[in-house]
Design a protein around this motif. Sequence first.
Motif, mmCIF file in Angstrom:
data_model
loop_
_atom_site.group_PDB
_atom_site.id
_atom_site.type_symbol
_atom_site.label_atom_id
_atom_site.label_comp_id
_atom_site.label_asym_id
_atom_site.label_seq_id
_atom_site.Cartn_x
_atom_site.Cartn_y
_atom_site.Cartn_z
ATOM 1 N N CYS A 36 0.831 -1.211 0.000
ATOM 2 C CA CYS A 36 0.000 0.000 0.000
ATOM 3 C C CYS A 36 0.864 1.259 0.000
ATOM 4 O O CYS A 36 0.528 2.252 -0.651
ATOM 5 C CB CYS A 36 -0.950 -0.006 1.194
ATOM 6 S SG CYS A 36 -2.260 -1.225 1.054
ATOM 7 N N ILE A 39 2.075 1.767 -3.523
ATOM 8 C CA ILE A 39 0.984 2.253 -4.368
ATOM 9 C C ILE A 39 0.767 3.740 -4.135
ATOM 10 O O ILE A 39 0.656 4.523 -5.084
ATOM 11 C CB ILE A 39 -0.312 1.446 -4.106
ATOM 12 C CG1 ILE A 39 -0.157 0.028 -4.650
ATOM 13 C CG2 ILE A 39 -1.515 2.139 -4.729
ATOM 14 C CD1 ILE A 39 -1.273 -0.908 -4.250
ATOM 15 N N ILE A 40 0.722 4.160 -2.887
ATOM 16 C CA ILE A 40 0.509 5.568 -2.570
ATOM 17 C C ILE A 40 1.679 6.419 -3.037
ATOM 18 O O ILE A 40 1.510 7.556 -3.467
ATOM 19 C CB ILE A 40 0.267 5.745 -1.049
ATOM 20 C CG1 ILE A 40 -1.060 5.125 -0.663
ATOM 21 C CG2 ILE A 40 0.293 7.199 -0.632
ATOM 22 C CD1 ILE A 40 -2.261 5.691 -1.403
ATOM 23 N N PHE A 42 3.559 6.081 -5.704
ATOM 24 C CA PHE A 42 3.610 6.292 -7.139
ATOM 25 C C PHE A 42 2.272 6.638 -7.780
ATOM 26 O O PHE A 42 2.216 6.954 -8.964
ATOM 27 C CB PHE A 42 4.205 5.059 -7.826
ATOM 28 C CG PHE A 42 5.640 4.845 -7.463
ATOM 29 C CD1 PHE A 42 6.615 5.682 -7.959
ATOM 30 C CD2 PHE A 42 6.015 3.828 -6.605
ATOM 31 C CE1 PHE A 42 7.955 5.512 -7.625
ATOM 32 C CE2 PHE A 42 7.347 3.647 -6.261
ATOM 33 C CZ PHE A 42 8.310 4.490 -6.776
ATOM 34 N N TRP A 43 1.166 6.579 -7.022
ATOM 35 C CA TRP A 43 -0.141 6.896 -7.578
ATOM 36 C C TRP A 43 -0.524 8.290 -7.120
ATOM 37 O O TRP A 43 -0.727 8.529 -5.926
ATOM 38 C CB TRP A 43 -1.172 5.878 -7.122
ATOM 39 C CG TRP A 43 -2.541 6.024 -7.702
ATOM 40 C CD1 TRP A 43 -2.926 6.821 -8.738
ATOM 41 C CD2 TRP A 43 -3.722 5.340 -7.280
ATOM 42 N NE1 TRP A 43 -4.253 6.675 -8.986
ATOM 43 C CE2 TRP A 43 -4.773 5.771 -8.111
ATOM 44 C CE3 TRP A 43 -3.982 4.410 -6.286
ATOM 45 C CZ2 TRP A 43 -6.064 5.300 -7.972
ATOM 46 C CZ3 TRP A 43 -5.266 3.947 -6.162
ATOM 47 C CH2 TRP A 43 -6.299 4.380 -6.991
ATOM 48 N N LYS A 44 -0.626 9.198 -8.059
ATOM 49 C CA LYS A 44 -1.015 10.571 -7.750
ATOM 50 C C LYS A 44 -2.448 10.579 -7.202
ATOM 51 O O LYS A 44 -3.306 9.864 -7.701
ATOM 52 C CB LYS A 44 -0.922 11.421 -9.016
ATOM 53 C CG LYS A 44 -1.256 12.858 -8.812
ATOM 54 C CD LYS A 44 -1.174 13.609 -10.133
ATOM 55 C CE LYS A 44 -1.738 14.993 -9.967
ATOM 56 N NZ LYS A 44 -1.870 15.669 -11.258
ATOM 57 N N PRO A 46 -6.087 11.135 -6.829
ATOM 58 C CA PRO A 46 -7.137 11.554 -7.759
ATOM 59 C C PRO A 46 -7.991 12.670 -7.153
ATOM 60 O O PRO A 46 -7.921 12.955 -5.960
ATOM 61 C CB PRO A 46 -7.962 10.290 -7.979
ATOM 62 C CG PRO A 46 -7.673 9.420 -6.815
ATOM 63 C CD PRO A 46 -6.331 9.814 -6.288
ATOM 64 N N LEU A 52 -12.242 6.743 -8.188
ATOM 65 C CA LEU A 52 -11.026 6.096 -7.710
ATOM 66 C C LEU A 52 -10.516 6.696 -6.409
ATOM 67 O O LEU A 52 -9.639 6.126 -5.766
ATOM 68 C CB LEU A 52 -9.932 6.185 -8.778
ATOM 69 C CG LEU A 52 -10.152 5.327 -10.019
ATOM 70 C CD1 LEU A 52 -9.063 5.592 -11.037
ATOM 71 C CD2 LEU A 52 -10.197 3.862 -9.650
ATOM 72 N N TYR A 53 -11.052 7.841 -6.022
ATOM 73 C CA TYR A 53 -10.592 8.484 -4.787
ATOM 74 C C TYR A 53 -10.860 7.592 -3.577
ATOM 75 O O TYR A 53 -10.040 7.522 -2.670
ATOM 76 C CB TYR A 53 -11.260 9.841 -4.608
ATOM 77 C CG TYR A 53 -10.818 10.542 -3.345
ATOM 78 C CD1 TYR A 53 -9.564 11.118 -3.261
ATOM 79 C CD2 TYR A 53 -11.647 10.615 -2.230
ATOM 80 C CE1 TYR A 53 -9.135 11.746 -2.107
ATOM 81 C CE2 TYR A 53 -11.230 11.244 -1.074
ATOM 82 C CZ TYR A 53 -9.982 11.809 -1.021
ATOM 83 O OH TYR A 53 -9.554 12.428 0.122
ATOM 84 N N TRP A 56 -8.155 4.998 -3.520
ATOM 85 C CA TRP A 56 -6.894 5.634 -3.135
ATOM 86 C C TRP A 56 -6.880 5.930 -1.635
ATOM 87 O O TRP A 56 -5.870 5.725 -0.966
ATOM 88 C CB TRP A 56 -6.706 6.925 -3.932
ATOM 89 C CG TRP A 56 -5.430 7.626 -3.617
ATOM 90 C CD1 TRP A 56 -4.218 7.426 -4.203
ATOM 91 C CD2 TRP A 56 -5.235 8.622 -2.611
ATOM 92 N NE1 TRP A 56 -3.286 8.245 -3.625
ATOM 93 C CE2 TRP A 56 -3.868 8.985 -2.650
ATOM 94 C CE3 TRP A 56 -6.072 9.247 -1.694
ATOM 95 C CZ2 TRP A 56 -3.339 9.945 -1.805
ATOM 96 C CZ3 TRP A 56 -5.532 10.193 -0.848
ATOM 97 C CH2 TRP A 56 -4.191 10.544 -0.905
ATOM 98 N N HIS A 60 -4.335 4.634 1.227
ATOM 99 C CA HIS A 60 -3.645 5.608 2.066
ATOM 100 C C HIS A 60 -3.811 5.261 3.551
ATOM 101 O O HIS A 60 -2.859 5.340 4.327
ATOM 102 C CB HIS A 60 -4.166 7.013 1.786
ATOM 103 C CG HIS A 60 -3.345 8.093 2.408
ATOM 104 N ND1 HIS A 60 -3.468 8.447 3.725
ATOM 105 C CD2 HIS A 60 -2.375 8.885 1.901
ATOM 106 C CE1 HIS A 60 -2.624 9.408 4.000
ATOM 107 N NE2 HIS A 60 -1.936 9.691 2.914
#
Length: 82
Positions: A36, A39-40, A42-44, A46, A52-53, A56, A60
Amino acid sequence: MDTDLLMQVFQYLLGVIPGDIAGNIVAVVTAMVTICTLIIRFWKMPEPTSKLYTLWKLFHVLASFKTPSIPKTESKDGQKIT
Protein backbone atom coordinates in the motif's frame (compact mmCIF):
# COMPACT_ATOMS: atom_id res chain seq x y z
CA MET A 1 -7.67 3.23 25.79
CA ASP A 2 -4.80 3.24 28.23
CA THR A 3 -1.40 2.26 26.80
CA ASP A 4 -0.68 -0.18 29.63
CA LEU A 5 -3.99 -1.94 29.03
CA LEU A 6 -3.27 -2.11 25.31
CA MET A 7 0.15 -3.65 25.97
CA GLN A 8 -1.38 -6.19 28.35
CA VAL A 9 -3.93 -7.21 25.71
CA PHE A 10 -1.17 -7.44 23.10
CA GLN A 11 1.02 -9.59 25.36
CA TYR A 12 -1.94 -11.82 26.20
CA LEU A 13 -2.76 -12.35 22.54
CA LEU A 14 0.87 -13.16 21.74
CA GLY A 15 0.81 -15.73 24.53
CA VAL A 16 -2.40 -17.34 23.25
CA ILE A 17 -1.59 -17.40 19.52
CA PRO A 18 1.04 -19.98 18.53
CA GLY A 19 4.34 -18.47 17.38
CA ASP A 20 4.20 -19.66 13.77
CA ILE A 21 0.71 -18.25 13.29
CA ALA A 22 1.66 -14.93 14.92
CA GLY A 23 4.71 -14.77 12.64
CA ASN A 24 2.53 -15.37 9.59
CA ILE A 25 0.10 -12.64 10.66
CA VAL A 26 2.96 -10.18 11.16
CA ALA A 27 4.41 -11.10 7.74
CA VAL A 28 1.07 -10.61 5.96
CA VAL A 29 0.39 -7.28 7.66
CA THR A 30 3.91 -6.08 6.90
CA ALA A 31 3.59 -7.06 3.23
CA MET A 32 0.18 -5.37 2.97
CA VAL A 33 1.45 -2.11 4.48
CA THR A 34 4.52 -2.17 2.21
CA ILE A 35 2.48 -2.74 -0.94
CA CYS A 36 0.00 0.00 0.00
CA THR A 37 2.90 2.37 0.72
CA LEU A 38 4.37 1.71 -2.73
CA ILE A 39 0.98 2.25 -4.37
CA ILE A 40 0.51 5.57 -2.57
CA ARG A 41 4.07 6.64 -3.38
CA PHE A 42 3.61 6.29 -7.14
CA TRP A 43 -0.14 6.90 -7.58
CA LYS A 44 -1.01 10.57 -7.75
CA MET A 45 -3.99 11.48 -5.59
CA PRO A 46 -7.14 11.55 -7.76
CA GLU A 47 -9.69 14.33 -7.52
CA PRO A 48 -11.96 13.91 -4.47
CA THR A 49 -14.96 13.71 -6.82
CA SER A 50 -13.45 10.77 -8.73
CA LYS A 51 -14.64 7.21 -8.19
CA LEU A 52 -11.03 6.10 -7.71
CA TYR A 53 -10.59 8.48 -4.79
CA THR A 54 -12.30 6.02 -2.43
CA LEU A 55 -9.87 3.26 -3.44
CA TRP A 56 -6.89 5.63 -3.14
CA LYS A 57 -8.12 6.71 0.30
CA LEU A 58 -8.31 3.05 1.42
CA PHE A 59 -4.72 2.44 0.27
CA HIS A 60 -3.65 5.61 2.07
CA VAL A 61 -5.25 4.51 5.34
CA LEU A 62 -3.66 1.05 5.11
CA ALA A 63 -0.25 2.56 4.32
CA SER A 64 -0.15 5.28 6.96
CA PHE A 65 -2.92 4.40 9.43
CA LYS A 66 -4.39 7.89 9.15
CA THR A 67 -6.91 9.50 6.85
CA PRO A 68 -5.59 11.74 4.09
CA SER A 69 -6.16 15.46 4.21
CA ILE A 70 -7.65 17.08 1.12
CA PRO A 71 -5.49 19.98 -0.07
CA LYS A 72 -7.25 23.29 -0.59
CA THR A 73 -7.51 24.20 -4.25
CA GLU A 74 -9.06 27.65 -3.87
CA SER A 75 -8.29 30.59 -1.68
CA LYS A 76 -10.90 32.57 0.22
CA ASP A 77 -11.36 35.03 -2.63
CA GLY A 78 -12.05 32.23 -5.14
CA GLN A 79 -8.69 32.21 -6.92
CA LYS A 80 -7.15 28.86 -7.69
CA ILE A 81 -4.06 27.95 -5.65
CA THR A 82 -1.20 26.50 -7.71
